[in-house]
Write a protein that holds these residues in place. Structure first.
Motif, PDB file in Angstrom:
ATOM      1  N   ALA A   1       0.842  -1.196   0.000  1.00 14.85           N
ATOM      2  CA  ALA A   1       0.000   0.000   0.000  1.00 14.85           C
ATOM      3  C   ALA A   1       0.878   1.246   0.000  1.00 14.85           C
ATOM      4  CB  ALA A   1      -0.930   0.002   1.213  1.00 14.85           C
ATOM      5  N   ARG A   2       1.981   1.179   0.702  1.00 16.02           N
ATOM      6  CA  ARG A   2       2.889   2.330   0.736  1.00 16.02           C
ATOM      7  C   ARG A   2       3.540   2.554  -0.635  1.00 16.02           C
ATOM      8  NH1 ARG A   2       6.336   4.379   5.756  1.00 16.02           N
ATOM      9  NH2 ARG A   2       7.548   5.960   4.669  1.00 16.02           N
ATOM     10  N   VAL A   3       3.880   1.477  -1.323  1.00 15.71           N
ATOM     11  CA  VAL A   3       4.428   1.597  -2.679  1.00 15.71           C
ATOM     12  C   VAL A   3       3.404   2.265  -3.593  1.00 15.71           C
ATOM     13  CG1 VAL A   3       5.192   0.284  -4.706  1.00 15.71           C
ATOM     14  CG2 VAL A   3       6.042  -0.327  -2.441  1.00 15.71           C
ATOM     15  N   ALA A   4       2.145   1.822  -3.515  1.00 15.48           N
ATOM     16  CA  ALA A   4       1.080   2.418  -4.325  1.00 15.48           C
ATOM     17  C   ALA A   4       0.864   3.881  -3.943  1.00 15.48           C
ATOM     18  CB  ALA A   4      -0.215   1.623  -4.161  1.00 15.48           C
ATOM     19  N   ALA A   5       0.917   4.186  -2.654  1.00 14.51           N
ATOM     20  CA  ALA A   5       0.737   5.568  -2.202  1.00 14.51           C
ATOM     21  C   ALA A   5       1.879   6.451  -2.696  1.00 14.51           C
ATOM     22  CB  ALA A   5       0.643   5.615  -0.681  1.00 14.51           C
ATOM     23  N   ASP A   6       3.096   5.918  -2.712  1.00 14.56           N
ATOM     24  CA  ASP A   6       4.225   6.684  -3.246  1.00 14.56           C
ATOM     25  C   ASP A   6       4.010   7.008  -4.719  1.00 14.56           C
ATOM     26  OD1 ASP A   6       5.780   6.978  -0.944  1.00 14.56           O
ATOM     27  OD2 ASP A   6       6.857   5.098  -1.273  1.00 14.56           O
ATOM     28  N   LYS A   7       3.506   6.047  -5.471  1.00 11.33           N
ATOM     29  CA  LYS A   7       3.227   6.260  -6.890  1.00 11.33           C
ATOM     30  C   LYS A   7       2.145   7.329  -7.055  1.00 11.33           C
ATOM     31  CE  LYS A   7       2.980   5.249 -11.342  1.00 11.33           C
ATOM     32  NZ  LYS A   7       3.485   6.333 -12.147  1.00 11.33           N
ATOM     33  N   MET A   8       1.102   7.241  -6.234  1.00 16.42           N
ATOM     34  CA  MET A   8       0.030   8.223  -6.289  1.00 16.42           C
ATOM     35  C   MET A   8       0.558   9.610  -5.935  1.00 16.42           C
ATOM     36  SD  MET A   8      -3.659   8.174  -4.426  1.00 16.42           S
ATOM     37  CE  MET A   8      -3.513   9.310  -3.078  1.00 16.42           C
ATOM     38  N   ALA A   9       1.371   9.707  -4.893  1.00 13.40           N
ATOM     39  CA  ALA A   9       1.935  10.993  -4.485  1.00 13.40           C
ATOM     40  C   ALA A   9       2.811  11.575  -5.595  1.00 13.40           C
ATOM     41  CB  ALA A   9       2.740  10.822  -3.197  1.00 13.40           C
ATOM     42  N   GLU A  10       3.560  10.723  -6.261  1.00  7.32           N
ATOM     43  CA  GLU A  10       4.401  11.175  -7.371  1.00  7.32           C
ATOM     44  C   GLU A  10       3.540  11.721  -8.515  1.00  7.32           C
ATOM     45  OE1 GLU A  10       7.329   9.207 -10.724  1.00  7.32           O
ATOM     46  OE2 GLU A  10       7.202   8.239  -8.763  1.00  7.32           O
ATOM     47  N   ASP A  11       2.524  10.964  -8.910  1.00 12.79           N
ATOM     48  CA  ASP A  11       1.649  11.376 -10.013  1.00 12.79           C
ATOM     49  C   ASP A  11       0.906  12.672  -9.691  1.00 12.79           C
ATOM     50  OD1 ASP A  11       2.467   9.101 -11.348  1.00 12.79           O
ATOM     51  OD2 ASP A  11       0.592   8.004 -11.014  1.00 12.79           O
ATOM     52  N   LEU A  12       0.282  12.723  -8.511  1.00 14.27           N
ATOM     53  CA  LEU A  12      -0.475  13.920  -8.144  1.00 14.27           C
ATOM     54  C   LEU A  12       0.461  15.087  -7.859  1.00 14.27           C
ATOM     55  CD1 LEU A  12      -3.275  12.364  -5.920  1.00 14.27           C
ATOM     56  CD2 LEU A  12      -3.469  13.209  -8.262  1.00 14.27           C
ATOM     57  N   GLY A  13       1.658  14.796  -7.358  1.00 14.19           N
ATOM     58  CA  GLY A  13       2.637  15.857  -7.127  1.00 14.19           C
ATOM     59  C   GLY A  13       3.015  16.555  -8.413  1.00 14.19           C
ATOM     60  N   LYS A  14       3.198  15.770  -9.475  1.00 20.60           N
ATOM     61  CA  LYS A  14       3.516  16.360 -10.781  1.00 20.60           C
ATOM     62  C   LYS A  14       2.349  17.172 -11.332  1.00 20.60           C
ATOM     63  CE  LYS A  14       6.801  12.811 -12.193  1.00 20.60           C
ATOM     64  NZ  LYS A  14       7.013  11.645 -13.069  1.00 20.60           N
ATOM     65  N   LYS A  15       1.134  16.647 -11.189  1.00 19.20           N
ATOM     66  CA  LYS A  15      -0.044  17.318 -11.741  1.00 19.20           C
ATOM     67  C   LYS A  15      -0.380  18.614 -11.000  1.00 19.20           C
ATOM     68  CE  LYS A  15      -2.342  13.181 -13.441  1.00 19.20           C
ATOM     69  NZ  LYS A  15      -3.455  12.252 -13.246  1.00 19.20           N
ATOM     70  N   PHE A  16      -0.219  18.601  -9.667  1.00 22.61           N
ATOM     71  CA  PHE A  16      -0.705  19.716  -8.863  1.00 22.61           C
ATOM     72  C   PHE A  16       0.383  20.430  -8.063  1.00 22.61           C
ATOM     73  CE2 PHE A  16      -4.352  16.771  -9.218  1.00 22.61           C
ATOM     74  CZ  PHE A  16      -5.176  17.588  -9.967  1.00 22.61           C
ATOM     75  N   GLY A  17       1.639  20.076  -8.267  1.00 22.54           N
ATOM     76  CA  GLY A  17       2.732  20.757  -7.571  1.00 22.54           C
ATOM     77  C   GLY A  17       2.788  20.479  -6.082  1.00 22.54           C
ATOM     78  N   LEU A  18       2.364  19.288  -5.679  1.00 21.13           N
ATOM     79  CA  LEU A  18       2.380  18.921  -4.256  1.00 21.13           C
ATOM     80  C   LEU A  18       3.753  18.403  -3.858  1.00 21.13           C
ATOM     81  CD1 LEU A  18      -0.975  16.933  -4.156  1.00 21.13           C
ATOM     82  CD2 LEU A  18      -0.589  19.236  -3.285  1.00 21.13           C
ATOM     83  N   SER A  19       4.133  18.670  -2.626  1.00 15.82           N
ATOM     84  CA  SER A  19       5.350  18.076  -2.077  1.00 15.82           C
ATOM     85  C   SER A  19       5.029  17.597  -0.671  1.00 15.82           C
ATOM     86  CB  SER A  19       6.489  19.100  -2.052  1.00 15.82           C
ATOM     87  OG  SER A  19       6.143  20.197  -1.222  1.00 15.82           O
ATOM     88  N   GLY A  20       5.827  16.688  -0.180  1.00 17.27           N
ATOM     89  CA  GLY A  20       5.574  16.171   1.160  1.00 17.27           C
ATOM     90  C   GLY A  20       6.445  14.991   1.475  1.00 17.27           C
ATOM     91  N   GLY A  21       6.106  14.298   2.546  1.00 15.29           N
ATOM     92  CA  GLY A  21       6.872  13.144   2.964  1.00 15.29           C
ATOM     93  C   GLY A  21       6.145  12.351   4.029  1.00 15.29           C
TER      94      GLY A  21
END
Length: 119
Positions: free
Chosen positions: A17-37
């Motif tokens: 689930a964490r691997v999938a969440a990392d992928k989601m964070a990467e995709d949405l980060g690119k689309k919407f300029g999100l950053s985090g950890g």
């Protein structure tokens, strides 16, 4: 109070689930300029006008997003993009609902008044 609050079951286990969440964070980060950890099992993210977190357990994810005043008008498209990502990365791993046991043979059809038709 969150503007977007989504919970989804999954059967990935925490590591996948964490691997999938990392992928989601990467995709949405690119689309919407999100950053985090990550802090433990929670991924916190932000950008001007958006703050949120994605909390994972072995069997569920919980996403909360708070939108600033100017982005509240964009809630629908933002939520739709998030839901698409969740569906792509987690939906295929959602627990399957238990199947109902097969029903016994159907009884003869009855008409009005409970009498058998043709009789």
């Amino acid at each position: 109070m969150a503007d977007i609050d989504l919970k989804r079951p999954h059967d990935l286990g925490l590591k996948a689930a964490r691997v999938a969440a990392d992928k989601m964070a990467e995709d949405l980060g690119k689309k919407f300029g999100l950053s985090g950890g990550w802090t433990g099992n929670t991924h916190h993210f932000d950008r001007p006008g958006v703050t949120g977190s994605l909390h994972l357990t072995e069997k569920e994810l919980h996403l909360t997003v708070k939108l600033g005043f100017l982005l509240k008008a964009m809630r629908g498209p933002l939520e739709a993009a998030i839901v698409r990502e969740l569906d792509t990365l987690f939906e295929r791993h959602a627990p399957k609902p238990a199947r109902a046991p097969a029903k016994a043979a159907a009884s003869p059809k009855t008409g009005s008044g409970g009498r058998k038709k043709g009789g």
